[in-house]
Write a protein that holds these residues in place. Structure first.
Motif, PDB file in Angstrom:
ATOM      1  N   THR A 294      -2.072 -23.347  49.437  1.00 14.73           N
ATOM      2  CA  THR A 294      -1.395 -24.269  48.510  1.00 14.73           C
ATOM      3  C   THR A 294      -2.421 -24.980  47.632  1.00 14.73           C
ATOM      4  O   THR A 294      -2.165 -25.218  46.463  1.00 14.73           O
ATOM      5  N   HIS A 295      -3.563 -25.345  48.226  1.00 13.05           N
ATOM      6  CA  HIS A 295      -4.595 -26.004  47.418  1.00 13.05           C
ATOM      7  C   HIS A 295      -5.926 -26.005  48.137  1.00 13.05           C
ATOM      8  O   HIS A 295      -6.046 -25.529  49.256  1.00 13.05           O
ATOM      9  N   VAL A 296      -6.913 -26.578  47.473  1.00 13.77           N
ATOM     10  CA  VAL A 296      -8.313 -26.386  47.829  1.00 13.77           C
ATOM     11  C   VAL A 296      -8.805 -27.203  49.023  1.00 13.77           C
ATOM     12  O   VAL A 296      -9.827 -26.892  49.616  1.00 13.77           O
ATOM     13  N   HIS A 297      -8.078 -28.244  49.429  1.00 18.26           N
ATOM     14  CA  HIS A 297      -8.648 -29.165  50.414  1.00 18.26           C
ATOM     15  C   HIS A 297      -8.982 -28.491  51.741  1.00 18.26           C
ATOM     16  O   HIS A 297      -8.236 -27.629  52.214  1.00 18.26           O
ATOM     17  N   PRO A 298     -10.131 -28.912  52.346  1.00 23.88           N
ATOM     18  CA  PRO A 298     -10.631 -28.252  53.559  1.00 23.88           C
ATOM     19  C   PRO A 298      -9.597 -28.190  54.688  1.00 23.88           C
ATOM     20  O   PRO A 298      -9.551 -27.202  55.428  1.00 23.88           O
ATOM     21  N   ASP A 299      -8.765 -29.231  54.824  1.00 21.81           N
ATOM     22  CA  ASP A 299      -7.798 -29.217  55.927  1.00 21.81           C
ATOM     23  C   ASP A 299      -6.660 -28.217  55.691  1.00 21.81           C
ATOM     24  O   ASP A 299      -5.742 -28.110  56.505  1.00 21.81           O
ATOM     25  N   HIS A 300      -6.726 -27.477  54.575  1.00 24.88           N
ATOM     26  CA  HIS A 300      -5.732 -26.430  54.316  1.00 24.88           C
ATOM     27  C   HIS A 300      -6.354 -25.033  54.281  1.00 24.88           C
ATOM     28  O   HIS A 300      -5.626 -24.047  54.279  1.00 24.88           O
ATOM     29  N   VAL A 301      -7.683 -24.977  54.223  1.00 31.54           N
ATOM     30  CA  VAL A 301      -8.317 -23.661  54.051  1.00 31.54           C
ATOM     31  C   VAL A 301      -9.354 -23.317  55.128  1.00 31.54           C
ATOM     32  O   VAL A 301      -9.827 -22.185  55.190  1.00 31.54           O
ATOM     33  N   GLY A 364      -1.869 -32.315  40.407  1.00 29.42           N
ATOM     34  CA  GLY A 364      -1.736 -33.764  40.558  1.00 29.42           C
ATOM     35  C   GLY A 364      -2.524 -34.224  41.767  1.00 29.42           C
ATOM     36  O   GLY A 364      -3.458 -35.002  41.668  1.00 29.42           O
ATOM     37  N   HIS A 365      -2.169 -33.687  42.936  1.00 28.51           N
ATOM     38  CA  HIS A 365      -2.958 -33.955  44.143  1.00 28.51           C
ATOM     39  C   HIS A 365      -4.245 -33.129  44.087  1.00 28.51           C
ATOM     40  O   HIS A 365      -5.305 -33.578  44.496  1.00 28.51           O
ATOM     41  N   ALA A 366      -4.118 -31.907  43.595  1.00 29.99           N
ATOM     42  CA  ALA A 366      -5.264 -31.030  43.363  1.00 29.99           C
ATOM     43  C   ALA A 366      -4.936 -30.165  42.151  1.00 29.99           C
ATOM     44  O   ALA A 366      -3.767 -29.872  41.907  1.00 29.99           O
ATOM     45  N   GLY A 383       3.509 -28.369  50.029  1.00 37.03           N
ATOM     46  CA  GLY A 383       2.073 -28.596  50.162  1.00 37.03           C
ATOM     47  C   GLY A 383       1.771 -30.060  50.410  1.00 37.03           C
ATOM     48  O   GLY A 383       2.464 -30.719  51.182  1.00 37.03           O
ATOM     49  N   ASP A 384       0.756 -30.578  49.718  1.00 33.64           N
ATOM     50  CA  ASP A 384       0.438 -31.999  49.883  1.00 33.64           C
ATOM     51  C   ASP A 384       1.048 -32.851  48.773  1.00 33.64           C
ATOM     52  O   ASP A 384       0.698 -34.021  48.637  1.00 33.64           O
ATOM     53  N   ASN A 385       1.951 -32.284  47.976  1.00 33.34           N
ATOM     54  CA  ASN A 385       2.596 -33.113  46.955  1.00 33.34           C
ATOM     55  C   ASN A 385       3.593 -34.071  47.590  1.00 33.34           C
ATOM     56  O   ASN A 385       3.763 -35.198  47.137  1.00 33.34           O
TER      57      ASN A 385
HETATM   58 ZN    ZN Z   1      -4.652 -32.082  50.215  1.00 32.84          ZN
END
Ligand code: ZN
Length: 507
Positions: A294-301, A364-366, A383-385
């Motif tokens: 969903t996006h780049v943040h470490p806790d997602h990848v 927006g968040h990423a 995602g984190d939206n």
């Molecule tokens: Zn995030």
């Protein structure tokens, strides 16, 4: 850290008297969509234990803990749906029961006093133990819930009261409740789904054994949760932003294919658990189509490489990783993204049931944030939206408040939304209310920030002190980032400008 001990709770699966044992009926309630926690979910009457619950004597029960939980469950059922599960209640009229209800609600009498005063008693033989389930640590509130299967007394009709947290309550055939879940029409937490599924098979001598046949019914942590059919939510422990402690990995599957979204844990034990869950799906002859981010943040990848190494060892080949181009660019050096996902692209999972997920580029968040929308079932992977636990940080320059609000508006405009599967916390069963709440929360903050700037408060630090009075000083550094995001938006909107003296001034 969300390490709080789960609170004791009791719940009653109330069976309708006289219903066909092959097609039993239960009384379920719908939680108000206004509730922050599990708003809009179907549930059984129940709630948290109170200290006076242990003062009630329960016949035929030697275990004080069990007795207290029976007392808790009986009290909650009375408070929530007005059914009095006590011996002696059969001689009370409807009016008498109503005045007992008032006595309890107004606090004139405590639960133990009330039972003693009206010569009522609880008997453990009326409460069949049907499991003890612990809320996984991905939720903001956690319970250790005792479930009891109880026959509703023939002369009592359950009903929800006006000022309760419940929107409605109904008798429903367990088979129909299960069918509603299969049609993605409702949300239930795992123990409620388990109860409904178990009862849908009919009542026989093995019913209780079937209730207790899963380890989760004995306080084993629930890992794999299927809130909508074919959408597995598998929270994994991550070093994410408190108060959340887990990131939701989603496994979406058909009879032939699996898509893994956001395997975010850097921890080996969690990666192993996720791998085992994927293996179960593969054992039935499925392939993993893709790992999607969903996006780049470490806790997602952070678990992508480990999952791919695991799949390679099992099947001889790694699976492609897909993400938005900006996500891919930021991840360079960590791993290769094999394919870019564009806005409005439809990702199709072949097999039964075929699942079409429309990708929505929602920055927006990423910058490269993607949501995925299944129009058929109304599920939106947000995602984190939008998250079910914690708050969403908009941290410039990766975060952008203007984009974020536009993304929320775009999500709000989707037709037929039934659930938001967010990156953290339980799924949201009241999508439109939740999105509105997010939008108005941000706009309110923005208004107060603008007012502060107009009054001459000009640095993010000062603005935080003025506007974020509901936030603990520990979180002020993060709040400053959010203020900066708001100021950037206000600047883009032409309402404030950045002055050479590193200060913001009103236009
Ligand atoms: Zn995030």
């Amino acid at each position: 850290m969300n390490t709080q001990t789960p609170k004791d709770a009791g719940a009653v699966i109330l069976r309708r008297p006289g219903a066909d044992p092959k097609n039993p009926e239960v009384f379920w309630v719908k939680r108000s969509t206004k509730l922050a926690f599990l708003g809009g979910y179907r549930a059984f009457p129940g709630g948290q234990r109170e200290s006076s619950d242990e003062d009630v004597r329960v016949a035929n029960c030697d275990d004080p803990e069990r007795a207290a939980m029976i007392s808790c469950a009986a009290r909650e059922v009375f408070e929530e749906v007005c059914v009095l599960l006590a011996r002696g209640a059969e001689t009370l009229t409807v009016g008498q029961r109503a005045s007992l209800f008032d006595d309890l609600e107004s606090g004139r009498m405590s639960w133990p006093e009330l039972l003693a005063h009206y010569d009522l008693s609880l008997d453990a033989n009326d409460f069949t133990f049907a499991g003890r389930w612990v809320t996984p640590p991905f939720a903001p509130r956690r319970f250790d819930t005792w479930f009891f299967l109880v026959n509703c007394p023939a002369k009592q009709e359950p009903r929800t009261t006006e000022d309760s947290e419940l929107e409605s309550g109904d008798w429903i055939a367990a088979s129909e409740a299960f069918a509603q879940w299969q049609r993605s029409e409702i949300l239930m937490v795992p123990p409620v789904l388990h109860a409904v599924r178990t009862l849908a098979d009919g009542l026989d001598d093995d019913t209780v054994a079937r209730f207790l046949a899963v380890p989760e019914a004995h306080r084993e942590p629930t890992r794999r949760m299927e809130f909508h059919p074919n959408y597995i939510c598998f929270p994994v422990r991550t070093p994410t932003r408190p108060p959340a402690t887990h990131t939701n990995c989603y496994l979406i599957y058909t009879s032939r294919e699996v898509m893994v979204i956001d395997p975010g844990s850097p921890y080996e034990d969690e990666q192993r658990e996720l791998g085992a869950c994927v293996d179960e799906l593969l054992a039935a002859g499925r392939n993993v189509r893709e790992i999607v981010l969903t996006h780049v943040h470490p806790d997602h990848v952070a678990g992508v490489n480990a999952l791919n190494a695991h799949l390679e060892s099992k099947t001889g080949k790694r699976v492609p990783v897909a993400a938005h181009q900006s996500t891919a660019e930021s991840l360079k050096g960590q791993f290769e993204v094999d394919r870019f996902i564009n806005d409005e692209e439809v990702l199709t999972l072949d097999g039964e049931p075929r699942i079409d997920l429309r990708a929505l580029h929602t920055p927006g968040h990423a910058r490269g944030h993607l949501c995925f929308y299944d129009e058929r079932s109304g599920a939106l992977l947000s995602g984190d939206n939008i998250v079910g636990f914690g708050s969403v940080l908009i941290d410039p320059p990766e975060g952008n408040m203007r984009d974020y609000l536009a993304s929320l508006a775009r999500m709000r405009a989707l037709p037929n939304l039934s659930v938001l599967f967010g990156g953290h916390g339980p799924p949201v069963a009241n999508p439109y209310e939740k999105i509105d709440e997010y939008i108005s929360h941000r706009l309110e903050r923005e208004e107060r920030i603008l007012a502060a700037v107009r009054e001459g408060v000009s640095t993010p630090k000062e603005i935080v002190t003025r506007v974020y009075t509901d936030v603990s000083p520990k979180a002020h550094t993060l709040a400053e980032r959010a203020v900066l995001a708001h100021l950037d938006k206000l600047e883009a909107d032409g309402l404030v400008r950045y002055d050479l003296n590193s200060m913001f001034v009103a236009v």
